[in-house]
Design a protein around this motif. Structure first.
Motif, PDB file in Angstrom:
ATOM      1  N   GLN A 144      -1.625  -0.989   3.493  1.00  0.00           N
ATOM      2  CA  GLN A 144      -1.202  -1.897   2.431  1.00  0.00           C
ATOM      3  C   GLN A 144      -1.446  -1.280   1.059  1.00  0.00           C
ATOM      4  O   GLN A 144      -0.781  -1.644   0.080  1.00  0.00           O
ATOM      5  CB  GLN A 144      -1.904  -3.256   2.548  1.00  0.00           C
ATOM      6  N   ASN A 145      -2.378  -0.312   0.989  1.00  0.00           N
ATOM      7  CA  ASN A 145      -2.629   0.395  -0.266  1.00  0.00           C
ATOM      8  C   ASN A 145      -1.537   1.402  -0.584  1.00  0.00           C
ATOM      9  O   ASN A 145      -1.462   1.908  -1.711  1.00  0.00           O
ATOM     10  CB  ASN A 145      -3.977   1.121  -0.207  1.00  0.00           C
ATOM     11  N   HIS A 146      -0.697   1.713   0.393  1.00  0.00           N
ATOM     12  CA  HIS A 146       0.414   2.644   0.194  1.00  0.00           C
ATOM     13  C   HIS A 146       1.756   1.914   0.105  1.00  0.00           C
ATOM     14  O   HIS A 146       2.700   2.430  -0.506  1.00  0.00           O
ATOM     15  CB  HIS A 146       0.482   3.644   1.352  1.00  0.00           C
ATOM     16  N   ASN A 147       1.846   0.761   0.734  1.00  0.00           N
ATOM     17  CA  ASN A 147       3.135   0.089   0.878  1.00  0.00           C
ATOM     18  C   ASN A 147       3.299  -1.141   0.001  1.00  0.00           C
ATOM     19  O   ASN A 147       4.331  -1.806   0.067  1.00  0.00           O
ATOM     20  CB  ASN A 147       3.337  -0.339   2.344  1.00  0.00           C
ATOM     21  N   GLY A 148       2.312  -1.462  -0.819  1.00  0.00           N
ATOM     22  CA  GLY A 148       2.396  -2.653  -1.654  1.00  0.00           C
ATOM     23  C   GLY A 148       3.488  -2.543  -2.707  1.00  0.00           C
ATOM     24  O   GLY A 148       3.901  -1.438  -3.112  1.00  0.00           O
ATOM     25  N   HIS A 308       4.473   2.333  15.158  1.00  0.00           N
ATOM     26  CA  HIS A 308       3.688   2.290  13.921  1.00  0.00           C
ATOM     27  C   HIS A 308       4.548   2.492  12.669  1.00  0.00           C
ATOM     28  O   HIS A 308       4.061   3.044  11.666  1.00  0.00           O
ATOM     29  CB  HIS A 308       2.568   3.346  13.964  1.00  0.00           C
ATOM     30  N   ALA A 309       5.810   2.068  12.724  1.00  0.00           N
ATOM     31  CA  ALA A 309       6.663   2.158  11.533  1.00  0.00           C
ATOM     32  C   ALA A 309       6.070   1.298  10.422  1.00  0.00           C
ATOM     33  O   ALA A 309       5.481   0.242  10.670  1.00  0.00           O
ATOM     34  CB  ALA A 309       8.080   1.704  11.860  1.00  0.00           C
ATOM     35  N   ASP A 310       6.246   1.761   9.190  1.00  0.00           N
ATOM     36  CA  ASP A 310       5.691   1.066   8.030  1.00  0.00           C
ATOM     37  C   ASP A 310       6.729   0.197   7.325  1.00  0.00           C
ATOM     38  O   ASP A 310       6.393  -0.511   6.370  1.00  0.00           O
ATOM     39  CB  ASP A 310       5.133   2.084   7.037  1.00  0.00           C
ATOM     40  N   VAL A 363       3.523  -3.837   5.695  1.00  0.00           N
ATOM     41  CA  VAL A 363       4.855  -3.288   5.971  1.00  0.00           C
ATOM     42  C   VAL A 363       5.841  -3.854   4.958  1.00  0.00           C
ATOM     43  O   VAL A 363       5.543  -4.810   4.233  1.00  0.00           O
ATOM     44  CB  VAL A 363       5.322  -3.608   7.410  1.00  0.00           C
ATOM     45  N   GLN A 364       7.047  -3.244   4.919  1.00  0.00           N
ATOM     46  CA  GLN A 364       8.099  -3.742   4.047  1.00  0.00           C
ATOM     47  C   GLN A 364       9.427  -3.749   4.799  1.00  0.00           C
ATOM     48  O   GLN A 364       9.683  -2.877   5.638  1.00  0.00           O
ATOM     49  CB  GLN A 364       8.265  -2.852   2.803  1.00  0.00           C
TER      50      GLN A 364
END
Length: 635
Positions: A144-148, A308-310, A363-364
């Motif tokens: 979540q620290n990368h995808n926010g 594990h897709a983001d 995720v997004q």
């Protein structure tokens, strides 16, 4: 012993969920599963075929003999055929031989839930498992620290079949080779995420993967499922997020695929006005059928869970939303309210997004949606479709249209650039320069730039600099990052040899530095979807084709000043208004010699004077390089 033993993985609750369109882990029940029954190892098969007269499993284990291994239909009117076949094992190839109630025709269909498929042009499914020892725990716990939405989100769009091939014979690289070469390259150039054009199994290479047959199977062109998992694992280890293209909009009518699966319109809408896509000559899912919704939402969650897709980038959303999309009058039927919106699709997309965000943290979902349909990236709780982001197709079109113009005419078209700021915060926009912009005679992005060679590359650097300074997340198609000269060719490798030339190497260095700037300057990402994160300095200097603005983060000290010069005229003593006293320090300049530019720069700190300008109390004089983006901070 019977060749097929009665056995089921379904509970009554599973069936109720399936019928209601709420079973979102359907892949755990339907398909081929390695199980042990009464101490005998074998495979449990289950397939949805409600109008079939009979279903048997054929494969290499029974010499493809129809009717020898018959499945049994469940008693509960679910339309599911199932059974356990002992002794067969992982690696077995198979299909379902389905005899229809409609004239008794027999077709052989690939398993819609197969985890692995034969390498095209072969079309059988393969019994497989999903066992893999993941090593990305640290990434998954903190992603979540990368995808926010307040984080840097710079996406490298990749078509695995043509990113790089073996030079000697044009063979594909494997997932294992990508896990070295591609991972290292993305890490070197600084992109935060990779987006894979569809890697689910597809029969036809010219479709680029957008005509899917094996929705639950990574394509065997590059290796097996575990090898694709390793690629994802290695990307996560390198701190790179993984976005998968997902295609719930349509599917091909290949004989072994989903079309007319059990002799009826099972997956596709029975009304051809809703069930056939005229642009792609393909079939369209019946979004109003509960079992189809279970299939699609299960598929989305499958890739997020097991691979594990983001994130998922959802293809062709506009074609799903409108009943009249690419259809003439008389070729479509209005909805119950007389409108053109597909109400079943809207309901489905909302449920899909709710399922994704309620089941997975960090995720997004990203919509490729090209119309003005409202609130695509707004929560369903306030009436939106629930996507995390939406592609900003208007920005892409207007910006490329502007940059193709000779610089002498740009002063008449500055509104093409400034217009995007009138709506940029209406959605959470991603700025895309995607594969669609470098095919079908459009030329490459570099090939569209006007002028001589120097001007072409200066314009390209300016375009990328402007893109990274504009609010929103970013997406760049492979090859664009080094200024590929020719259009994309899916049948061969990118033109990597171009990197021996300074201009192309300079573009790659520029993209690398832009990615670093985007990640390290909070003002460029913290409020990228908020009007609080942007402020014009001057957008009306049409005569000089210059515009300037401020990007802001959470802290005032993090603000950056951006000035764009869209002509090749060097502009000394160019004054801009500023919000406070201090000194300006140039932190980025797309005209730097390191990138292939002329090296015009503001090398010294610039004193900000108490002189009103641009409606502000303070101002400073800058030196504007030709065809450039200059970025400053106030100290």
């Amino acid at each position: 012993m019977s060749k097929v033993i009665s056995h089921s993985l379904f509970t009554d609750f599973d069936i109720d969920l399936f019928k209601a369109g709420k079973h979102f882990r359907l892949y755990e029940k339907l398909g081929a599963h390695l199980v042990t029954v009464d101490n005998v190892e074998g495979v449990y098969f289950a397939v949805w075929a409600p109008t079939a007269h009979s279903v048997s499993v054929v494969g290499d284990f029974n010499f493809w003999t129809k009717g020898e291994h018959l499945l049994q239909v469940r008693w509960d009117s679910s339309g599911i055929w199932e059974g356990f076949i002992p002794t067969i094992s992982k690696g077995t190839t198979y299909k379902y031989s389905i005899q229809s109630n409609n004239g008794g025709a027999i077709t052989e269909k690939a398993d819609p839930f197969a985890f692995y498929c034969e390498k095209p042009p072969h079309t059988a499914s393969v019994v497989w498992d999903l066992e893999y020892q993941w090593k990305d725990t640290a990434w998954m716990e903190t992603r979540q620290n990368h995808n926010g939405l307040d984080k840097p989100y710079s996406v490298y769009e990749v078509h695995l079949g043509s990113w790089k091939r073996h030079a000697e014979d044009n063979r594909f690289l494997t997932y294992l080779e990508f896990a070295e070469d591609l991972v290292n390259y993305i890490k070197e150039t600084g992109f935060t995420h990779v987006e894979f054009m569809p890697i689910m199994e597809y029969p036809y290479d010219p479709s680029w993967g957008y005509q899917l047959v094996g929705y639950f199977a990574p394509t065997s062109r590059f290796g097996n499922p575990q090898e694709f998992m390793l690629l994802v694992d290695k990307l996560h280890e390198a701190g790179i997020g993984v976005i998968l293209d997902w295609v719930p909009s349509h599917f091909p009518d290949d004989a072994h695929g989903l079309g007319f699966f059990d002799g009826s319109n099972l997956f596709e809408h029975p009304d051809r006005r809703k069930g056939y896509h005229p642009d792609w000559k393909s079939l369209v899912f019946n979004y109003g059928r509960n079992e189809v919704r279970s299939f699609l939402i299960s598929n989305a969650l499958f890739w997020l869970h097991h691979y594990h897709a983001d994130g998922l980038r959802v293809d062709a959303v506009a074609s799903m939303l409108y009943l009249d999309y690419s259809r003439e009058e008389g070729e479509w039927e209005p909805n119950i309210y007389g409108g053109r919106e597909n109400l079943d699709t809207i309901s489905f997309l909302k449920e899909f997004n709710e399922a994704v965000y309620s089941n997975f943290e960090g995720v997004q979902t990203i919509a490729e949606e090209s119309t003005s349909f409202p609130m695509v990236s707004r929560p369903t709780s306030v009436g939106g479709l629930g996507f995390g982001m939406k592609w900003m197709m208007g920005w892409m079109h207007d910006t490329l249209e502007y940059f193709q113009k000779d610089t002498v005419y740009r002063k008449y078209h500055q509104n093409d650039l400034t217009f995007s700021m009138t709506y940029t915060f209406s959605e959470n926009f991603m700025l895309p320069l995607s594969h669609d912009e470098v095919v079908y005679g459009k030329k490459s992005i570099a090939g569209r730039m006007p002028g001589d060679e120097w001007q072409k590359f200066a314009n390209l650097r300016l375009l990328y600099g402007y893109m990274f300074m504009h609010p929103g997340t970013k997406l760049l198609f492979m090859g664009c990052e080094f200024g590929q000269s020719s259009e994309w060719n899916f049948e061969g490798s990118l033109d990597w040899h171009l990197l021996q030339y300074p201009y192309h190497e300079g573009v790659k260095k520029l993209i690398t530095d832009l990615n670093k700037l985007y990640k390290t300057q909070p003002a460029l990402h913290e409020k990228q979807f908020s009007p609080e994160g942007f402020e014009w300095i001057n957008y009306s200097d049409h005569q000089n084709a210059v515009m300037s603005f401020i990007r802001k983060g959470n802290e005032p000290k993090d603000a950056v000043i951006v000035v764009c010069n869209f002509t090749q005229v060097v502009r000394p003593n160019y004054r801009i208004g500023l919000p406070k006293k201090g000194k300006l320090i140039e932190i980025f300049n797309s005209d730097a010699e390191n990138y292939g530019g002329s090296g015009v720069s503001n090398s010294k700190k610039i004193i900000i004077e108490a002189m009103p300008y641009d409606g502000r109390d303070y101002s400073a004089e800058l030196l504007l390089p030709p065809l450039s983006v200059s970025v400053f901070k106030i100290s």
